[in-house]
Design a protein around this motif. Structure first.
Motif, PDB file in Angstrom:
ATOM      1  N   ASP A 134       0.825  -1.212   0.000  1.00 25.85           N
ATOM      2  CA  ASP A 134       0.000   0.000   0.000  1.00 25.85           C
ATOM      3  C   ASP A 134       0.861   1.266   0.000  1.00 25.85           C
ATOM      4  O   ASP A 134       0.570   2.233  -0.724  1.00 25.85           O
ATOM      5  N   GLU A 143       1.079   4.109  -3.130  1.00 26.15           N
ATOM      6  CA  GLU A 143       0.803   5.546  -2.978  1.00 26.15           C
ATOM      7  C   GLU A 143       1.796   6.383  -3.778  1.00 26.15           C
ATOM      8  O   GLU A 143       1.524   7.535  -4.100  1.00 26.15           O
ATOM      9  N   ASN A 144       2.958   5.805  -4.093  1.00 27.15           N
ATOM     10  CA  ASN A 144       4.000   6.517  -4.815  1.00 27.15           C
ATOM     11  C   ASN A 144       4.165   6.086  -6.262  1.00 27.15           C
ATOM     12  O   ASN A 144       4.624   6.866  -7.085  1.00 27.15           O
ATOM     13  N   THR A 178       2.273   3.268  -9.174  1.00 30.33           N
ATOM     14  CA  THR A 178       1.384   2.157  -9.528  1.00 30.33           C
ATOM     15  C   THR A 178       1.817   1.459 -10.813  1.00 30.33           C
ATOM     16  O   THR A 178       1.153   0.531 -11.254  1.00 30.33           O
ATOM     17  N   THR A 213       2.730   6.580   7.656  1.00 33.29           N
ATOM     18  CA  THR A 213       3.209   7.780   6.964  1.00 33.29           C
ATOM     19  C   THR A 213       4.712   7.714   6.731  1.00 33.29           C
ATOM     20  O   THR A 213       5.195   8.054   5.650  1.00 33.29           O
ATOM     21  N   VAL A 262       5.392   5.307   3.889  1.00 31.30           N
ATOM     22  CA  VAL A 262       5.126   5.941   2.592  1.00 31.30           C
ATOM     23  C   VAL A 262       6.315   6.811   2.194  1.00 31.30           C
ATOM     24  O   VAL A 262       6.765   6.783   1.039  1.00 31.30           O
TER      25      VAL A 262
END
Length: 140
Positions: free
Chosen positions: A24, A28-29, A31, A120, A123
């Motif tokens: 996940d 977020e960075n 795909t 966080t 990520v």
């Protein structure tokens, strides 16, 4: 004209929740990269041995503490195989032991990262990993 090789990351961790959280954070960075879950060191070695050269991962995220073949043993086996030595391996582990870090680097790890306490932070770490190891411009 050959098509560019699809970039892929092997996420090697025995904990299904950790694998999903790591995925996940990376999604977020980015795909456009293929992410493959691998549950342990034995499965990692089999996947690498069975892969055609063009299907080898662009990067391996490797946990240290797994049942069966430990992460450090898998790292050692990969670095001993001349067909696999080019693959960057990032140790991503809960271990905070300095000896695990020094041993990882001695065995050829590209980077050693302790799993962060917050999503966080993960990520942010995944963004840094992508910048460092996939910095070339995407072909459109």
């Amino acid at each position: 004209m050959t098509t560019p090789q699809k970039k892929s990351i092997f996420i090697v961790d025995d904990d299904p929740d950790d694998r999903q959280i790591i995925l996940d954070a990376f999604l977020e960075n980015n795909t456009t990269i293929d992410y493959l879950f691998i549950e342990d060191g034995e499965q990692l070695m089999k996947s690498l041995q069975d892969a055609e050269p063009e299907n080898l991962p662009s990067l391996i995220l490797l946990d240290l503490n797994m049942p069966g073949l430990l992460g450090l043993h898998a790292l050692k086996k990969i670095r001993e195989n001349k067909n696999l030595t080019h693959i960057p391996i990032i140790i991503l582990t809960t271990s905070g032991y300095p000896q695990d870090e020094s041993c990882s680097y001695k065995l050829g790890a590209s980077c050693f990262i302790q799993k962060p306490a917050s999503y966080t932070e993960l990520v942010d770490i995944s963004a840094s990993i992508l910048r460092l190891w996939f910095r070339e411009k995407e072909m459109s």
